[in-house]
Design an enzyme around this catalytic site. Structure first.
Site, PDB file in Angstrom:
ATOM      1  N   LYS A 152      -5.844  -7.819   5.706  1.00  0.00           N
ATOM      2  CA  LYS A 152      -6.835  -6.980   6.411  1.00  0.00           C
ATOM      3  C   LYS A 152      -8.226  -7.598   6.380  1.00  0.00           C
ATOM      4  O   LYS A 152      -8.610  -8.205   5.391  1.00  0.00           O
ATOM      5  CB  LYS A 152      -6.888  -5.595   5.756  1.00  0.00           C
ATOM      6  CG  LYS A 152      -5.576  -4.856   5.920  1.00  0.00           C
ATOM      7  CD  LYS A 152      -5.513  -3.620   5.050  1.00  0.00           C
ATOM      8  CE  LYS A 152      -4.116  -3.049   5.037  1.00  0.00           C
ATOM      9  NZ  LYS A 152      -3.145  -3.795   4.217  1.00  0.00           N
ATOM     10  N   HIS A 160      10.782  -4.521  11.404  1.00  0.00           N
ATOM     11  CA  HIS A 160      11.077  -3.080  11.461  1.00  0.00           C
ATOM     12  C   HIS A 160      11.669  -2.825  12.842  1.00  0.00           C
ATOM     13  O   HIS A 160      10.985  -3.030  13.853  1.00  0.00           O
ATOM     14  CB  HIS A 160       9.806  -2.262  11.288  1.00  0.00           C
ATOM     15  CG  HIS A 160       9.371  -2.160   9.866  1.00  0.00           C
ATOM     16  ND1 HIS A 160       9.024  -3.251   9.127  1.00  0.00           N
ATOM     17  CD2 HIS A 160       9.263  -1.086   9.045  1.00  0.00           C
ATOM     18  CE1 HIS A 160       8.702  -2.860   7.901  1.00  0.00           C
ATOM     19  NE2 HIS A 160       8.841  -1.549   7.821  1.00  0.00           N
ATOM     20  N   ASP A 202       0.817  -5.836  11.793  1.00  0.00           N
ATOM     21  CA  ASP A 202       0.822  -4.423  12.177  1.00  0.00           C
ATOM     22  C   ASP A 202       0.949  -4.351  13.699  1.00  0.00           C
ATOM     23  O   ASP A 202       0.248  -5.078  14.412  1.00  0.00           O
ATOM     24  CB  ASP A 202      -0.508  -3.785  11.706  1.00  0.00           C
ATOM     25  CG  ASP A 202      -0.534  -2.277  11.911  1.00  0.00           C
ATOM     26  OD1 ASP A 202      -0.048  -1.806  12.961  1.00  0.00           O
ATOM     27  OD2 ASP A 202      -1.055  -1.579  11.028  1.00  0.00           O
ATOM     28  N   ASN A 238       0.811  -1.231   0.000  1.00  0.00           N
ATOM     29  CA  ASN A 238       0.000   0.000   0.000  1.00  0.00           C
ATOM     30  C   ASN A 238       0.842   1.279   0.000  1.00  0.00           C
ATOM     31  O   ASN A 238       0.314   2.356  -0.239  1.00  0.00           O
ATOM     32  CB  ASN A 238      -1.003   0.000   1.159  1.00  0.00           C
ATOM     33  CG  ASN A 238      -2.276  -0.756   0.788  1.00  0.00           C
ATOM     34  OD1 ASN A 238      -3.144  -0.225   0.099  1.00  0.00           O
ATOM     35  ND2 ASN A 238      -2.368  -2.013   1.196  1.00  0.00           N
ATOM     36  N   THR A 276      -0.054  -6.201   4.789  1.00  0.00           N
ATOM     37  CA  THR A 276      -0.759  -6.590   6.006  1.00  0.00           C
ATOM     38  C   THR A 276      -2.131  -7.146   5.628  1.00  0.00           C
ATOM     39  O   THR A 276      -2.969  -6.388   5.120  1.00  0.00           O
ATOM     40  CB  THR A 276      -0.981  -5.339   6.914  1.00  0.00           C
ATOM     41  OG1 THR A 276       0.173  -4.493   6.846  1.00  0.00           O
ATOM     42  CG2 THR A 276      -1.279  -5.732   8.334  1.00  0.00           C
ATOM     43  N   GLU A 334      13.169   2.172  14.352  1.00  0.00           N
ATOM     44  CA  GLU A 334      12.838   3.368  13.552  1.00  0.00           C
ATOM     45  C   GLU A 334      12.830   4.594  14.447  1.00  0.00           C
ATOM     46  O   GLU A 334      13.006   5.719  13.998  1.00  0.00           O
ATOM     47  CB  GLU A 334      11.465   3.197  12.900  1.00  0.00           C
ATOM     48  CG  GLU A 334      11.529   2.632  11.504  1.00  0.00           C
ATOM     49  CD  GLU A 334      10.173   2.601  10.846  1.00  0.00           C
ATOM     50  OE1 GLU A 334       9.923   3.453   9.993  1.00  0.00           O
ATOM     51  OE2 GLU A 334       9.368   1.720  11.189  1.00  0.00           O
ATOM     52  N   GLY A 374       4.388  -1.155  11.012  1.00  0.00           N
ATOM     53  CA  GLY A 374       3.376  -0.294  11.628  1.00  0.00           C
ATOM     54  C   GLY A 374       4.026   0.849  12.380  1.00  0.00           C
ATOM     55  O   GLY A 374       5.250   0.892  12.538  1.00  0.00           O
TER      56      GLY A 374
HETATM   57  C1  6MZ Z   1       6.690   1.013   9.605  1.00  0.00           C
HETATM   58  C2  6MZ Z   1       5.484   0.867   7.662  1.00  0.00           C
HETATM   59  C3  6MZ Z   1       6.338   1.815   7.040  1.00  0.00           C
HETATM   60  O1  6MZ Z   1       0.745  -3.487   4.594  1.00  0.00           O
HETATM   61  O2  6MZ Z   1      -1.143  -1.993   3.920  1.00  0.00           O
HETATM   62  N1  6MZ Z   1       4.558   0.515   6.775  1.00  0.00           N
HETATM   63  N2  6MZ Z   1       5.670   0.476   8.930  1.00  0.00           N
HETATM   64  N3  6MZ Z   1       7.534   1.942   9.084  1.00  0.00           N
HETATM   65  C4  6MZ Z   1       7.384   2.369   7.813  1.00  0.00           C
HETATM   66  N4  6MZ Z   1       8.247   3.337   7.354  1.00  0.00           N
HETATM   67  C5  6MZ Z   1       7.827   4.550   6.742  1.00  0.00           C
HETATM   68  N5  6MZ Z   1       5.917   1.977   5.778  1.00  0.00           N
HETATM   69  C6  6MZ Z   1       4.825   1.174   5.626  1.00  0.00           C
HETATM   70  O3  6MZ Z   1       1.251  -1.296   3.471  1.00  0.00           O
HETATM   71  C7  6MZ Z   1       1.161  -0.168   4.320  1.00  0.00           C
HETATM   72  C8  6MZ Z   1       1.508  -0.537   5.746  1.00  0.00           C
HETATM   73  O4  6MZ Z   1       2.897  -0.886   5.838  1.00  0.00           O
HETATM   74  C9  6MZ Z   1       3.453  -0.441   7.067  1.00  0.00           C
HETATM   75  C10 6MZ Z   1       2.336   0.257   7.834  1.00  0.00           C
HETATM   76  O5  6MZ Z   1       1.754  -0.659   8.720  1.00  0.00           O
HETATM   77  C11 6MZ Z   1       1.364   0.633   6.717  1.00  0.00           C
HETATM   78  O6  6MZ Z   1       0.042   0.774   7.186  1.00  0.00           O
HETATM   79  P1  6MZ Z   1       0.220  -2.540   3.556  1.00  0.00           P
HETATM   80  O7  6MZ Z   1       0.229  -3.107   2.173  1.00  0.00           O
END
Ligand code: 6MZ
Length: 370
Positions: A108, A232, A175, A25, A106, A235, A205
């Protein structure tokens, strides 16, 4: 950009590359997001102008990113849209010569749309199968061998590229906001979908949300089932969490921006590969500039690293651009850059057959590239 920079830019586009940290996403095309927002605007679900302004904004803090993900998820909550964005994201990576993509998302639930975690993943897999501009090598659900939907060779007899081919594998993300039970469900779903190309588990997340004791049991469960983990990690500064994460021996970690000396020693002695997301880290103000990024220390000390985009839609970048940034900021030459791209083969979660195929792809490309 002068002539030499332009040549390097094009070279970074041309070489084969491996993407190991891309969120579905976060990788959606802006044009698709705007189109989806327009439809929801017409239905009165959102105010299109407000949303369009947010989508097109350049430069975002980390909290703003997570607000934006909530908005993205409103735009992409039906099976058809999930399949569409998956197809487009794969096509975009293949177009810039990514030859292996580990795409994470993630799973859903959305009762209003009749969506379960499993049906969400079915839509993702449908999206992979719908790709038609390039050949996609997915895991075959009937056997463990790969199959190509249209098995044309990468090169014709004169060695010219006929049609691009990309290997795609999936990581299921937990997440940090989820309950332990929900995280466990994701791990069990990953096991169920192993024959459909799911190769591991990601933890992601908003790093200011959630407590590690909620998700650690699910990560341990994944480990027990033999699913590789990428987390992750750091961060934001959170030493207790970093220690808990290292305690479960992840196969890779993402970001690693705020790690104390002692934990670096553990990471380095265990040689845990780091997924480096330069643009993402600078845009979300983890570092003042790319020059300050820990990539350079890790690279100099020969610690395993892989360049990744994180969220190429959200941060308006590409994997080729991330390679160009490294070459132009740290002065790596083509030989070093090619080796950096190739070294990622050893960190993919796919099986040895895929690794072998990737080695052949890089070997075939090397003489032209350097
Ligand atoms: C942590 C991140 C992220 O899973 O809905 N996401 N989590 N740190 C980051 N750095 C900027 N970038 C993305 O893709 C979107 C989801 O990926 C995680 C977050 O949970 C975000 O809602 P999907 O495909």
């Amino acid at each position: 950009m002068d002539g030499r920079d332009m040549e390097m830019w094009e070279w970074c586009h041309e070489i084969p590359k491996i993407e190991l940290h891309a969120h579905l996403n976060g990788s959606i095309r802006d044009s698709t997001l705007l189109e989806l927002a327009k439809v929801l605007g017409e239905k009165g679900v959102i105010v299109f102008e407000d949303v369009a302004h947010v989508i097109m904004k350049n430069g975002r803090s980390l909290p703003e990113c997570f607000k934006l993900f909530d908005l993205y998820h409103i735009l992409t909550t039906d099976h058809e849209t999930v399949a569409r964005i998956t197809k487009e994201v794969v096509e975009d990576f293949a177009a810039e010569n990514v030859v292996y993509l580990e795409l994470r998302t993630t799973p859903k639930k959305n009762e209003a749309k009749g969506m379960t975690k499993q049906s969400y993943m079915k839509a993702v897999i449908d999206g992979l199968r719908a790709v038609d501009t390039v050949d996609v090598a997915l895991a075959n659900s009937d056997s463990s061998t790969d199959y190509c939907l249209e098995p044309s060779p990468i090169n014709d007899t004169q060695g010219r590229i006929k049609r691009k081919k990309i290997y795609v594998r999936l990581l299921l993300s937990i997440d940090r906001r989820e309950t332990t039970a929900s995280a466990m469900e994701t791990v069990d779903l990953a096991m169920k979908l192993k024959d459909y190309g799911v190769v591991g588990i990601d933890l992601s997340g908003n790093p200011v949300v959630g407590e590690c004791q909620t998700f650690i049991p699910a990560l341990k469960h994944a480990k027990e089932l033999g699913l590789p983990l990428t987390l992750h990690c750091a961060e934001i500064p959170n030493r207790k969490e970093v220690q808990a994460m290292l305690g479960i021996h992840p196969e890779r970690i993402g970001h690693a921006c705020f790690i104390e000396e002692e934990e670096w020693r553990r990471i380095k002695s265990a040689k845990i590969p780091i997924e480096i997301c330069l643009t993402s880290n600078v845009r979300t103000e983890r570092f003042h500039s790319i020059n300050d990024h820990h990539f350079v220390d890790l690279y100099s000390s020969k610690h395993p690293v892989v360049l990744c985009t994180d969220d190429c839609g959200l941060f308006s970048t590409t994997l080729s651009n991330e390679y160009y940034l490294v070459a132009s900021t740290f002065g790596l030459d083509k030989g070093q850059m090619f080796q950096l791209a190739r070294s990622a083969i050893e960190f993919v979660f796919a099986d040895n057959g895929v690794k072998q195929a990737l080695r052949s792809i890089f070997e075939a490309a090397e003489s032209n590239a350097i």
